[in-house]
Design a protein around this motif. Structure first.
Motif, PDB file in Angstrom:
ATOM      1  N   THR A 119      51.899 -40.757 -36.578  1.00 32.53           N
ATOM      2  CA  THR A 119      53.221 -41.049 -36.027  1.00 32.53           C
ATOM      3  C   THR A 119      54.206 -40.023 -36.577  1.00 32.53           C
ATOM      4  O   THR A 119      54.157 -39.680 -37.768  1.00 32.53           O
ATOM      5  CB  THR A 119      53.676 -42.465 -36.419  1.00 32.53           C
ATOM      6  N   GLY A 120      55.081 -39.519 -35.723  1.00 34.42           N
ATOM      7  CA  GLY A 120      56.025 -38.521 -36.181  1.00 34.42           C
ATOM      8  C   GLY A 120      57.066 -38.194 -35.142  1.00 34.42           C
ATOM      9  O   GLY A 120      57.138 -38.825 -34.077  1.00 34.42           O
ATOM     10  N   VAL A 121      57.865 -37.189 -35.453  1.00 36.28           N
ATOM     11  CA  VAL A 121      58.933 -36.746 -34.559  1.00 36.28           C
ATOM     12  C   VAL A 121      58.804 -35.240 -34.361  1.00 36.28           C
ATOM     13  O   VAL A 121      58.109 -34.545 -35.100  1.00 36.28           O
ATOM     14  CB  VAL A 121      60.331 -37.098 -35.130  1.00 36.28           C
ATOM     15  N   TYR A 122      59.524 -34.749 -33.369  1.00 37.47           N
ATOM     16  CA  TYR A 122      59.458 -33.324 -33.029  1.00 37.47           C
ATOM     17  C   TYR A 122      59.920 -32.450 -34.182  1.00 37.47           C
ATOM     18  O   TYR A 122      60.923 -32.724 -34.849  1.00 37.47           O
ATOM     19  CB  TYR A 122      60.304 -33.068 -31.784  1.00 37.47           C
ATOM     20  N   ASN A 123      59.192 -31.359 -34.404  1.00 38.29           N
ATOM     21  CA  ASN A 123      59.555 -30.337 -35.379  1.00 38.29           C
ATOM     22  C   ASN A 123      59.610 -29.018 -34.620  1.00 38.29           C
ATOM     23  O   ASN A 123      58.685 -28.687 -33.866  1.00 38.29           O
ATOM     24  CB  ASN A 123      58.504 -30.290 -36.491  1.00 38.29           C
ATOM     25  N   ASP A 124      60.701 -28.267 -34.812  1.00 38.80           N
ATOM     26  CA  ASP A 124      60.873 -27.041 -34.012  1.00 38.80           C
ATOM     27  C   ASP A 124      60.085 -25.855 -34.541  1.00 38.80           C
ATOM     28  O   ASP A 124      60.180 -24.753 -33.998  1.00 38.80           O
ATOM     29  CB  ASP A 124      62.350 -26.671 -33.900  1.00 38.80           C
ATOM     30  N   ARG A 125      59.282 -26.050 -35.569  1.00 37.59           N
ATOM     31  CA  ARG A 125      58.467 -24.944 -36.087  1.00 37.59           C
ATOM     32  C   ARG A 125      57.358 -24.597 -35.096  1.00 37.59           C
ATOM     33  O   ARG A 125      56.734 -25.491 -34.514  1.00 37.59           O
ATOM     34  CB  ARG A 125      57.868 -25.322 -37.433  1.00 37.59           C
ATOM     35  N   ILE A 126      57.121 -23.321 -34.900  1.00 39.16           N
ATOM     36  CA  ILE A 126      56.052 -22.840 -34.018  1.00 39.16           C
ATOM     37  C   ILE A 126      55.184 -21.861 -34.814  1.00 39.16           C
ATOM     38  O   ILE A 126      55.698 -20.896 -35.387  1.00 39.16           O
ATOM     39  CB  ILE A 126      56.609 -22.139 -32.762  1.00 39.16           C
ATOM     40  N   GLY A 127      53.895 -22.123 -34.849  1.00 40.52           N
ATOM     41  CA  GLY A 127      52.972 -21.232 -35.522  1.00 40.52           C
ATOM     42  C   GLY A 127      52.186 -20.411 -34.511  1.00 40.52           C
ATOM     43  O   GLY A 127      52.391 -20.522 -33.296  1.00 40.52           O
ATOM     44  N   ALA A 128      51.274 -19.599 -35.018  1.00 40.27           N
ATOM     45  CA  ALA A 128      50.431 -18.759 -34.155  1.00 40.27           C
ATOM     46  C   ALA A 128      48.968 -19.061 -34.448  1.00 40.27           C
ATOM     47  O   ALA A 128      48.563 -19.136 -35.616  1.00 40.27           O
ATOM     48  CB  ALA A 128      50.722 -17.281 -34.385  1.00 40.27           C
ATOM     49  N   ASP A 129      48.195 -19.248 -33.394  1.00 40.73           N
ATOM     50  CA  ASP A 129      46.772 -19.495 -33.559  1.00 40.73           C
ATOM     51  C   ASP A 129      46.102 -18.237 -34.104  1.00 40.73           C
ATOM     52  O   ASP A 129      46.269 -17.149 -33.527  1.00 40.73           O
ATOM     53  CB  ASP A 129      46.142 -19.878 -32.216  1.00 40.73           C
ATOM     54  N   PRO A 130      45.340 -18.329 -35.203  1.00 41.40           N
ATOM     55  CA  PRO A 130      44.716 -17.131 -35.771  1.00 41.40           C
ATOM     56  C   PRO A 130      43.638 -16.536 -34.884  1.00 41.40           C
ATOM     57  O   PRO A 130      43.245 -15.386 -35.078  1.00 41.40           O
ATOM     58  CB  PRO A 130      44.134 -17.634 -37.100  1.00 41.40           C
ATOM     59  N   VAL A 131      43.160 -17.289 -33.909  1.00 43.95           N
ATOM     60  CA  VAL A 131      42.077 -16.792 -33.051  1.00 43.95           C
ATOM     61  C   VAL A 131      42.621 -15.979 -31.893  1.00 43.95           C
ATOM     62  O   VAL A 131      42.182 -14.850 -31.639  1.00 43.95           O
ATOM     63  CB  VAL A 131      41.199 -17.953 -32.539  1.00 43.95           C
ATOM     64  N   ASN A 132      43.580 -16.542 -31.151  1.00 41.18           N
ATOM     65  CA  ASN A 132      44.086 -15.828 -29.967  1.00 41.18           C
ATOM     66  C   ASN A 132      45.604 -15.684 -29.941  1.00 41.18           C
ATOM     67  O   ASN A 132      46.175 -15.306 -28.919  1.00 41.18           O
ATOM     68  CB  ASN A 132      43.610 -16.533 -28.693  1.00 41.18           C
ATOM     69  N   LYS A 133      46.261 -15.992 -31.053  1.00 37.43           N
ATOM     70  CA  LYS A 133      47.716 -15.816 -31.201  1.00 37.43           C
ATOM     71  C   LYS A 133      48.525 -16.717 -30.276  1.00 37.43           C
ATOM     72  O   LYS A 133      49.715 -16.464 -30.050  1.00 37.43           O
ATOM     73  CB  LYS A 133      48.122 -14.344 -30.985  1.00 37.43           C
ATOM     74  N   SER A 134      47.929 -17.755 -29.731  1.00 30.43           N
ATOM     75  CA  SER A 134      48.692 -18.699 -28.914  1.00 30.43           C
ATOM     76  C   SER A 134      49.661 -19.473 -29.806  1.00 30.43           C
ATOM     77  O   SER A 134      49.445 -19.621 -31.012  1.00 30.43           O
ATOM     78  CB  SER A 134      47.750 -19.679 -28.212  1.00 30.43           C
ATOM     79  N   GLN A 135      50.710 -19.993 -29.201  1.00 29.31           N
ATOM     80  CA  GLN A 135      51.690 -20.767 -29.947  1.00 29.31           C
ATOM     81  C   GLN A 135      51.127 -22.136 -30.323  1.00 29.31           C
ATOM     82  O   GLN A 135      50.476 -22.797 -29.502  1.00 29.31           O
ATOM     83  CB  GLN A 135      52.969 -20.936 -29.127  1.00 29.31           C
ATOM     84  N   ILE A 136      51.383 -22.553 -31.536  1.00 28.49           N
ATOM     85  CA  ILE A 136      50.963 -23.864 -32.018  1.00 28.49           C
ATOM     86  C   ILE A 136      52.204 -24.617 -32.486  1.00 28.49           C
ATOM     87  O   ILE A 136      52.858 -24.207 -33.459  1.00 28.49           O
ATOM     88  CB  ILE A 136      49.948 -23.755 -33.163  1.00 28.49           C
TER      89      ILE A 136
END
Length: 252
Positions: A216-233
């Protein structure tokens, strides 16, 4: 493989297919929507096998003999006990027993943390926007893919002020901590790709990969990068979590 063996093989294959579908084992291999087609295929195999076996056991011997074509002696023919010419079926037909044994004896687990770590996020293939407002009531249960798409493509607009509940398995995050992940299928497990959500706040710690949890949680505006294909996480600000059982359908 004679006609009787062919009939028994079809019965076994059709029965194994029906058993796997009604026991939800097929959900480890293909999308749930393909279940009715598997049931239909299994039923056809069982019916064809039963009819073939009935004809072989109780059908007219005269009709069976009349149906046999005359063929040259090519090493695949011989005579039965009544002097009738019988064409021998190729031995490769016995290979059909392999999928039967696989369905009856082997029960592989659903794709999990290892598969998620080897593949890049599938989120980059989605092109959604203008998401509708979430229904009232908190927390609201969302698919991992739905939360991820809203967080990335809608910049979290439809998630503002809402508490969400996500269910998935834990997978290692190379940047530290763990992802919450869920595999998505286009057709079958062979094309499965993960959707990953980073965890912040009171996230699980010290948990084994592949552990299923409800978060359970709420939105967090942090966006990471997938180490495999650099997609947004996208990330989720965790407020509470608890272990849970793997759902009936482990894929989205």
């Amino acid at each position: 493989m004679n006609r009787r063996a062919q009939a028994v093989t079809m019965l076994l294959l059709g029965g194994a297919l029906l058993r796997a579908t009604f026991a939800d084992l097929h959900l480890r291999y293909v999308k749930e929507a393909l279940g009715p087609f598997l049931i239909a295929a299994g039923a056809v195999l069982v019916a064809a096998g039963a009819m073939t076996l009935w004809y072989d056991l109780f059908g007219s011997k005269a009709d069976a003999a009349a149906d046999l074509p005359e063929c040259a002696d090519d090493g695949h023919s011989g005579e039965d006990g009544h002097g009738q010419r019988v064409h021998k079926e190729p031995r490769v037909g016995w290979m059909l027993l392999l999928p039967v044994l696989g369905l009856l004896l082997v029960s592989p687990p659903a794709l999990g943390a290892y598969a998620a770590g080897q593949a890049g996020s599938a989120l980059s293939t989605q092109q959604q926007s203008d998401f509708p407002a979430l229904p009232p009531g908190d927390p609201i249960a969302l698919n991992v893919s739905d939360y991820a798409a809203r967080a990335v493509f809608d910049k979290g607009v439809s998630l503002q002020g809402r508490t969400v509940e996500l269910t998935g398995f834990l997978a290692a995050n190379p940047e530290g901590g763990q992802y919450l992940a869920r595999m998505v299928l286009s057709c079958c497990a062979a094309d499965g790709r993960p959707i990953k959500v980073g965890l912040a706040g009171d996230a699980p710690t010290g948990q084994a990969d592949d552990r299923w949890v409800k978060i359970t949680g709420v939105y967090n505006d942090r966006i990471g990068a997938d180490p495999v294909n650099k997609s947004q996480i996208p990330y989720l600000q965790v407020t509470a979590w608890a272990p849970t059982e793997q759902p009936r359908n482990p894929y989205e």
